[in-house]
Design a protein around this motif. Structure first.
Motif, PDB file in Angstrom:
ATOM      1  N   THR A  40      -1.254   2.671   8.298  1.00  0.00           N
ATOM      2  CA  THR A  40      -0.210   3.483   7.652  1.00  0.00           C
ATOM      3  C   THR A  40       0.916   2.596   7.122  1.00  0.00           C
ATOM      4  N   MET A  41       1.042   1.399   7.687  1.00  0.00           N
ATOM      5  CA  MET A  41       2.078   0.458   7.231  1.00  0.00           C
ATOM      6  C   MET A  41       1.511  -0.553   6.242  1.00  0.00           C
ATOM      7  N   GLU A  55       3.307   7.203   7.890  1.00  0.00           N
ATOM      8  CA  GLU A  55       3.776   6.872   9.226  1.00  0.00           C
ATOM      9  C   GLU A  55       4.309   8.126   9.925  1.00  0.00           C
TER      10      GLU A  55
END
Lengths: 407, 141
Positions: free
Chosen positions: A353-354, B22
């Motif tokens: 996700t990063m 995120e």
């Protein structure tokens, strides 16, 4: 004047993209490396201007394509310092190279009661083919274990050698732990008993010295796609005397000399082992990748990658509850870790996700995971285009993920 | 009790408020943590879903034609996915579970994100629950 490693990242177009709204940090290089623009261009150029089937044709394109393909073989032979160009056989990759030897060597030289030794640090691709061959031939499959540092014990290895041992198969660098194995010593000890050694160089040919003659390797195998070349092309190197002695692996076109209903005589090296139309574009692309790699000073490159790995390990070591697996004297390219109480899979998903690409799981090395009593690891792995900032982002990402996962 | 479509819509709206991947995963993990705990004695091999990267257990019961289940995973991300399925299907008629169309859910983005990269696990879980729903219907209650 050799090429500056610090500018290498700019040569790899894929690395310029964003993933999940973050600039990509690619740390899955042990699985496959990205390709420099010159390699991508070579593939496009081949299919745009040069495509023809090689060796048989006498028209201009066929001749040019053949020259390019054989030129790639010479480049690879030069890169690994093979004594003869015909000792380089093109395959689909490391897995096919190992299978080529397991089938041909097994058929000719391994009989009931014989023994083959592999290490416990092997990738399944240098483990299962030998295990299966031993089952077919009624031979004993023996595994040299690794110790608490993730290293092989040479004294134990020497003890395992005997008059029944037919072959040793071992990697130069473990894809799971990054251990640099003492293949030079292993070869010396094996040769003292007249036993040949296969070196799986899939994780070393792009990072460490790659001289088959100074290593005295009998067989040396690797994949193009892990050394900045295309997928679907790999190399099987064998010493001429062995290649002459082994039977062909695959049969069909290209590998024959005379064919009648009663019998066939086989073509000379290297064609005896290259049945069918080969991956011409892939081989040419691999040749270009070799050219690309050789623009760098090889000592400087190795030093750069070693420093980078050391830096990454030191950053990770500062993170509480983080376990780094293995503590070998020499490690190359691999950062294997877990965080206490966190599934490797979850860590991988959150790093993704990063925009940080790592691999999680068993890395095709179940015997290693079983020995460590874990279900898998997070594995970050390096290439020449990685830099300190990538590793700082990894360490930051791991800390962020821990915060999210440990509430 | 809202129906499956309604819950899908609600979840879709919730996730669309979150700014980035995120945050979406953070929310997903929270959902997993908020899910009622599974009884340890139900975490047995016969309740394991095959084809997932992590261990996933579903203990599904059929009560008056309704699906009633407990679930868990050793991965927090997967547990979050399990929690979505729990919210969608727990205490729903087996017939509705069997016929559930998860297309609205695909619009959510997260579903697509999860299923493109980790499709085996998610597909296996949905298939598992639909098979249980079919069993439940076959029993005729």
């Amino acid at each position: 004047m050799s090429k500056d490693i610090l500018n290498a990242k700019a040569d790899f177009p894929l690395l310029k993209q964003t993933i999940n709204d973050h600039p990509l940090v690619y740390l899955d290089n042990a699985a496959t490396t990205q390709k420099p623009q010159v390699v991508i261009d070579a593939l496009v150029d081949y299919y745009t201007h040069l495509n023809a089937n090689i060796h048989r044709g006498n028209h201009s394109l066929a001749v040019q394509a053949t020259e390019a393909y054989e030129g790639a073989r010479r480049k690879v032979a030069g890169y690994i310092n093979a004594e003869h160009n015909h000792e380089v056989i093109f395959t689909r990759g490391t897995t096919e190279s190992v299978n080529l030897l397991a089938y041909t060597f097994g058929e000719k030289f391994v009989h009931s009661g014989d023994e083959v030794i592999v290490s416990q640090l092997e990738h399944h691709s240098n483990y299962v083919p030998w295990q299966q061959m031993c089952l077919r031939r009624g031979a004993a499959f023996r595994v040299l274990p690794f110790d608490e540092n993730g290293e092989l014990d040479l004294a134990l290895f020497e003890h395992m050698l005997n008059e029944k041992t037919r072959l040793i198969a071992v990697n130069q660098v473990s894809n799971s732990l990054g251990t640099v194995n003492p293949v030079g010593e292993i070869i010396r000890l094996a040769h003292a008993h007249g036993i040949p050694v296969l070196v799986d160089a899939a994780q070393s040919v792009q990072h460490l010295p790659h001289d088959v003659q100074s290593l005295d390797a009998d067989f040396y195998v690797f994949s193009g796609h892990k050394m900045y070349g295309p997928m679907g092309i790999g190399v099987f190197f064998g010493k001429e005397k062995w290649l002459e002695a082994l039977p062909p692996f695959l049969s069909g076109g290209e590998m024959i000399d005379m064919v009648t209903p009663e019998k066939v005589t086989f073509n000379v090296l290297p064609f005896k082992f290259e049945a069918g139309t080969p991956n011409v574009a892939g081989a040419i692309g691999l040749g270009v990748a070799v050219d690309y790699l050789q623009q760098f000073d090889q000592h400087e490159l190795q030093k750069y990658e070693e420093d980078l790995l050391g830096y990454g390990l030191s950053l990770l070591a500062e993170i509480p509850d983080l376990i780094i697996y293995g503590d070998p004297t020499h490690r190359s390219g691999i950062l294997p870790f877990n965080v206490n109480g966190i599934q490797h899979y979850d860590m991988g998903v959150l790093l993704d996700t990063m925009g940080i690409a790592v691999r999680t799981g068993q890395h095709c090395t179940q015997p290693i995971m079983d020995a460590l009593h874990i279900s898998g690891t997070v594995r970050a792995s390096l290439a020449l285009y990685n830099d300190r900032a990538d590793l700082e982002k990894l360490a930051y990402g791991v800390k962020r993920a821990i915060k999210i996962l440990k509430r | 009790m809202p129906g499956i479509q309604e819950i899908q819509k609600e979840l879709s709206d919730d996730f669309s408020l979150l700014a980035n991947w995120e945050e979406k995963y953070e929310y997903l993990i929270e959902m997993g943590m908020d899910m009622p705990a599974m009884k340890p004695e139900n975490k047995v091999d016969e309740n394991l879903v095959k084809g997932c990267q992590s261990s996933v257990w579903f203990d599904v019961n059929c009560q008056d034609g309704m699906m009633v289940f407990e679930a868990d995973s050793d991965s927090l991300v997967v547990k979050g996915m399990v929690a979505i399925l729990y919210k969608l299907f727990n205490h729903q008629p087996a017939k509705d579970v069997l016929e559930a169309d998860l297309s609205l859910f695909e619009e959510l983005g997260l579903w697509r994100h999860l299923s493109s990269q980790r499709s085996n696990g998610l597909t296996a879980m949905v298939a598992h629950l639909k098979a249980k729903a079919a069993d439940c219907l076959a029993k005729g209650n």
